[in-house]
Design a protein around this motif. Structure first.
Motif, short mmCIF file in Angstrom:
data_model
loop_
_atom_site.label_atom_id
_atom_site.label_comp_id
_atom_site.label_asym_id
_atom_site.label_seq_id
_atom_site.Cartn_x
_atom_site.Cartn_y
_atom_site.Cartn_z
N ASN A 58 14.04 38.74 103.12
CA ASN A 58 14.98 39.46 102.49
C ASN A 58 16.21 38.85 101.84
O ASN A 58 17.13 39.45 101.30
N TYR A 59 16.47 37.69 102.36
CA TYR A 59 17.64 36.96 102.20
C TYR A 59 17.62 35.64 101.52
O TYR A 59 16.49 35.08 101.87
N LEU A 60 18.42 35.01 100.59
CA LEU A 60 18.49 33.85 100.26
C LEU A 60 19.38 33.01 101.08
O LEU A 60 20.39 33.68 101.51
N ASP A 61 19.11 31.66 101.50
CA ASP A 61 20.07 30.90 102.46
C ASP A 61 20.85 29.94 101.17
O ASP A 61 19.95 29.31 100.45
N ILE A 62 21.95 30.00 101.15
CA ILE A 62 22.86 28.83 100.45
C ILE A 62 23.54 28.13 101.85
O ILE A 62 24.15 28.48 102.05
N GLN A 63 22.68 26.72 101.87
CA GLN A 63 23.04 25.96 102.85
C GLN A 63 24.26 24.94 102.09
O GLN A 63 23.85 24.32 101.33
N VAL A 64 25.51 24.74 102.70
CA VAL A 64 26.25 23.75 102.32
C VAL A 64 26.72 22.94 103.38
O VAL A 64 27.24 23.60 104.38
N LEU A 65 26.64 21.72 103.02
CA LEU A 65 26.92 20.82 104.29
C LEU A 65 28.65 20.50 103.85
O LEU A 65 28.86 20.26 102.68
#
Length: 156
Positions: free
Chosen positions: A67-74
């Motif tokens: 149900n969610y998008l992940d926006i992964q930021v390093l």
């Protein structure tokens, strides 16, 4: 999956409006100064800031969300993320954790490729896209700092 950098002047081209808004918001913050833990961005979107140590991919489980998008930021360090290019066989996954919106598997990700993130790069994972973050780069473990923004897919 989408991959880009917050420092790329053209990163917004073609992105859904909500992802652009999240990235614009992140660009107003001093990411290095963020404390670990949960930070609400608004009443529907939040981010988790963490400082894990990278590890061998074989020691980690792949995850996916419904149900969610992940926006992964390093933010600091380097990390590899293994990603599946095809729809996963959900029979090889553990039961879905509805409260935290994830499923895990110890099985190898089918048709996988690896993305290497450096500071300010981000990767967007849509529902049912298997991914295994926080993996070693060049066989070297390191402590990294990253954030993961959780965006309800209904906002896309």
């Amino acid at each position: 999956m989408i991959i880009s950098s917050l420092t790329n002047p053209n990163f917004k081209v073609g992105l859904p409006k909500v992802i652009v808004e999240v990235c614009d918001y992140l660009n107003t913050l001093d990411l290095n100064a963020l404390e670990t833990g949960r930070h609400d961005i608004n009443d529907q979107i939040y981010m988790n800031v963490m400082e894990p140590e990278t590890a061998e991919a074989s020691s980690k489980k792949a995850e996916l969300h419904h149900n969610y998008l992940d926006i992964q930021v390093l933010i600091q360090g380097t990390e590899n993320i293994e990603v599946g290019a095809t729809y996963p066989d959900l029979a090889s996954y553990e039961d879905y954790n509805e409260a935290d919106d994830y499923q895990l598997t110890s099985a190898e990700i089918e048709n996988k490729f690896t993305v290497t993130l450096t500071p300010n790069m981000f990767a967007v994972f849509y529902p049912y896209e298997p991914h295994k973050p926080c993996c070693l780069v060049n066989g070297k473990a390191e402590k990294i700092k990253k954030l993961v923004v959780k965006v309800p897919v209904s906002l896309i």
